[in-house]
Enzyme design. Structure first.
Site, PDB file in Angstrom:
ATOM      1  N   ASP A  62       0.881  -1.165   0.000  1.00  0.00           N
ATOM      2  CA  ASP A  62       0.000   0.000   0.000  1.00  0.00           C
ATOM      3  C   ASP A  62       0.916   1.212   0.000  1.00  0.00           C
ATOM      4  O   ASP A  62       1.593   1.478   0.994  1.00  0.00           O
ATOM      5  CB  ASP A  62      -0.891  -0.017   1.246  1.00  0.00           C
ATOM      6  CG  ASP A  62      -1.792   1.215   1.347  1.00  0.00           C
ATOM      7  OD1 ASP A  62      -1.689   2.103   0.467  1.00  0.00           O
ATOM      8  OD2 ASP A  62      -2.585   1.289   2.304  1.00  0.00           O
ATOM      9  N   ASN A  89       3.307   2.399 -10.792  1.00  0.00           N
ATOM     10  CA  ASN A  89       2.052   2.532 -11.517  1.00  0.00           C
ATOM     11  C   ASN A  89       0.884   2.935 -10.615  1.00  0.00           C
ATOM     12  O   ASN A  89      -0.080   3.535 -11.083  1.00  0.00           O
ATOM     13  CB  ASN A  89       1.748   1.204 -12.219  1.00  0.00           C
ATOM     14  CG  ASN A  89       0.323   1.141 -12.708  1.00  0.00           C
ATOM     15  OD1 ASN A  89      -0.027   1.753 -13.707  1.00  0.00           O
ATOM     16  ND2 ASN A  89      -0.528   0.415 -11.988  1.00  0.00           N
ATOM     17  N   TYR A 193      -5.729  15.821 -10.059  1.00  0.00           N
ATOM     18  CA  TYR A 193      -5.034  14.721 -10.726  1.00  0.00           C
ATOM     19  C   TYR A 193      -3.899  15.271 -11.596  1.00  0.00           C
ATOM     20  O   TYR A 193      -2.768  14.783 -11.555  1.00  0.00           O
ATOM     21  CB  TYR A 193      -6.012  13.915 -11.583  1.00  0.00           C
ATOM     22  CG  TYR A 193      -5.386  12.721 -12.259  1.00  0.00           C
ATOM     23  CD1 TYR A 193      -5.125  11.553 -11.535  1.00  0.00           C
ATOM     24  CD2 TYR A 193      -5.046  12.748 -13.611  1.00  0.00           C
ATOM     25  CE1 TYR A 193      -4.548  10.451 -12.146  1.00  0.00           C
ATOM     26  CE2 TYR A 193      -4.470  11.647 -14.229  1.00  0.00           C
ATOM     27  CZ  TYR A 193      -4.219  10.504 -13.497  1.00  0.00           C
ATOM     28  OH  TYR A 193      -3.638   9.413 -14.093  1.00  0.00           O
ATOM     29  N   VAL A 195      -2.258  18.116 -11.315  1.00  0.00           N
ATOM     30  CA  VAL A 195      -1.147  18.635 -10.493  1.00  0.00           C
ATOM     31  C   VAL A 195      -0.337  17.478  -9.899  1.00  0.00           C
ATOM     32  O   VAL A 195       0.892  17.526  -9.846  1.00  0.00           O
ATOM     33  CB  VAL A 195      -1.664  19.585  -9.393  1.00  0.00           C
ATOM     34  CG1 VAL A 195      -0.552  19.952  -8.412  1.00  0.00           C
ATOM     35  CG2 VAL A 195      -2.235  20.865 -10.019  1.00  0.00           C
ATOM     36  N   LYS A 197       0.238  14.694 -11.221  1.00  0.00           N
ATOM     37  CA  LYS A 197       1.082  14.126 -12.272  1.00  0.00           C
ATOM     38  C   LYS A 197       2.181  15.097 -12.732  1.00  0.00           C
ATOM     39  O   LYS A 197       3.230  14.655 -13.204  1.00  0.00           O
ATOM     40  CB  LYS A 197       0.224  13.663 -13.456  1.00  0.00           C
ATOM     41  CG  LYS A 197      -0.682  12.475 -13.110  1.00  0.00           C
ATOM     42  CD  LYS A 197       0.102  11.266 -12.582  1.00  0.00           C
ATOM     43  CE  LYS A 197      -0.759  10.009 -12.490  1.00  0.00           C
ATOM     44  NZ  LYS A 197      -0.004   8.825 -12.039  1.00  0.00           N
ATOM     45  N   THR A 232      -9.902   1.536 -18.341  1.00  0.00           N
ATOM     46  CA  THR A 232      -9.723   0.968 -17.002  1.00  0.00           C
ATOM     47  C   THR A 232     -10.857   1.482 -16.127  1.00  0.00           C
ATOM     48  O   THR A 232     -11.647   2.331 -16.551  1.00  0.00           O
ATOM     49  CB  THR A 232      -8.389   1.432 -16.388  1.00  0.00           C
ATOM     50  OG1 THR A 232      -8.415   2.879 -16.304  1.00  0.00           O
ATOM     51  CG2 THR A 232      -7.187   1.011 -17.217  1.00  0.00           C
TER      52      THR A 232
END
Length: 276
Positions: A62, A89, A193, A195, A197, A232
Site C-alpha cells: 500500500d 504505476n 489529478y 497537479v 502528475k 480501465t
C-alpha cells in the site's frame, strides 16, 4: 540470496498495472511481482495470470503506508539483494462527477499519486542494481495541467535545478491553497489529478539528475511516461486504448536494453520523448 533478476509493479492487480505485469512475465528474464493493497485481489491477479500460463508472484504493498513500503524494501533486499525493474504505476483519480469537495480531492489525490510514489522511490531507488530501469507512470494530463499553471509556476516546474525539497514544498502548497480556496488565485489549474502528475514527472526529472550525479557508472535509466487514455476503472469504457496497449510504453521503458544510454529523465508517450 537469489541471483534471479526481479521486477516490481506497484498497483498491479488490475488495469494498466496488471497489463504491465502480464507483458513483463512474457519478456523479463526473472521474477515479476504483482503488488496490491488487498492480498486477496493480488492473489486473484496471480491466479489469473497462471491460467494464461504466466508465472507472477505477489507481495502486499500500500503506497500510502510507509510500513508497507518498508516491508517490501526489506523483503527485496533479503531475497534478491536489490531490484532490477521498478514500475511505479499505483495511482488514484476521482471521477469527473464526484461531489467530494475539491480540497479533499486534492489532499487525497496528492497523498497517493505524488507523496506515496515519492515514498516508494525514497525506499526502493537505493536498491536498484546497476543497469536497473525505473518507470514512473505519469500522464499527459500533467502536461496540460502544467500549461494551465501561472508562468511563474511553469518556470519552477520546468527548471533543471529544482530540488526534491522545493518540489515537495510546491505540492504541499497546492493542497494548502485548495483548503483556503485560493489555488486559482495562486496560479494553479483546477485539477488535482493533473497537479499530482506534474509532481510525478518533475520528481522523475530530479531523480534522474540525482542518479547522474551519484551513480553515473551504474547505467540506471529512469523515466516518467504516459500510458495514454486506457479503458480501465479509472478512465472508463470510452477510452481509446486497451490495457495491453496502455502497457506498451511503460514496458518499453522497463526493458530498455543494457547498452541503451537513453531515454533518461524524460517524459515519454507512445515510446516517444515529449517536450516538458
Amino acid at each position: 540470496m537469489s541471483n534471479v533478476p526481479v521486477a516490481v509493479v506497484t498497483g498491479s492487480n488490475k488495469g494498466i498495472g496488471f497489463a504491465i505485469v502480464r507483458a513483463l512475465c512474457k519478456q523479463f528474464p526473472g521474477d515479476v511481482y504483482v503488488t496490491a493493497r488487498d492480498p486477496g485481489r493480488g492473489q486473484e491477479a496471480v491466479a489469473k495470470l497462471q491460467e494464461e500460463g504466466l508465472h507472477a508472484l505477489f507481495h502486499q504493498l500500500d503506497i500510502d503506508d510507509l510500513q508497507s513500503i518498508r516491508a517490501l524494501r526489506d523483503f527485496l533486499k533479503e531475497k534478491y539483494g536489490g531490484l532490477n525493474v521498478l514500475v511505479n504505476n499505483a495511482g488514484i483519480a476521482f471521477k469527473v462527477r464526484d461531489t467530494t469537495p475539491f480540497a479533499i480531492q486534492a489532499e487525497v489525490t496528492l497523498k497517493t499519486n505524488f507523496f506515496g510514489t515519492r515514498n516508494v522511490c525514497t525506499e526502493l531507488l537505493p536498491l536498484v542494481k546497476p543497469y536497473g530501469r525505473v518507470v514512473n507512470v505519469s500522464s499527459m494530463s500533467g502536461s496540460s495541467a502544467l500549461r494551465g499553471c501561472s508562468q511563474e509556476l511553469q518556470r519552477k516546474f520546468r527548471s533543471d535545478t529544482i530540488t526534491e525539497d522545493e518540489l515537495v514544498a510546491l505540492m504541499t502548497k497546492f493542497v494548502e491553497d485548495t483548503k483556503k480556496s485560493v489555488h486559482e488565485k495562486e496560479g494553479w489549474p483546477n485539477t488535482a489529478y493533473g497537479v499530482s502528475k506534474i509532481g510525478v514527472t518533475v520528481l522523475s526529472r530530479i531523480q534522474a539528475r540525482m542518479l547522474n550525479e551519484q551513480r553515473k557508472g551504474d547505467h540506471i535509466l529512469l523515466n516518467a511516461c504516459c500510458p495514454g487514455w486506457v479503458r480501465t476503472d479509472m478512465a472508463g469504457p470510452q477510452a481509446t486504448k486497451s490495457p495491453d496497449e496502455g502497457a506498451e510504453t511503460p514496458v518499453y521503458l522497463a526493458l530498455l536494453p543494457s547498452d541503451a544510454v537513453g531515454p533518461h529523465g524524460q517524459f515519454v508517450s507512445d515510446k516517444t520523448v515529449q517536450t516538458w
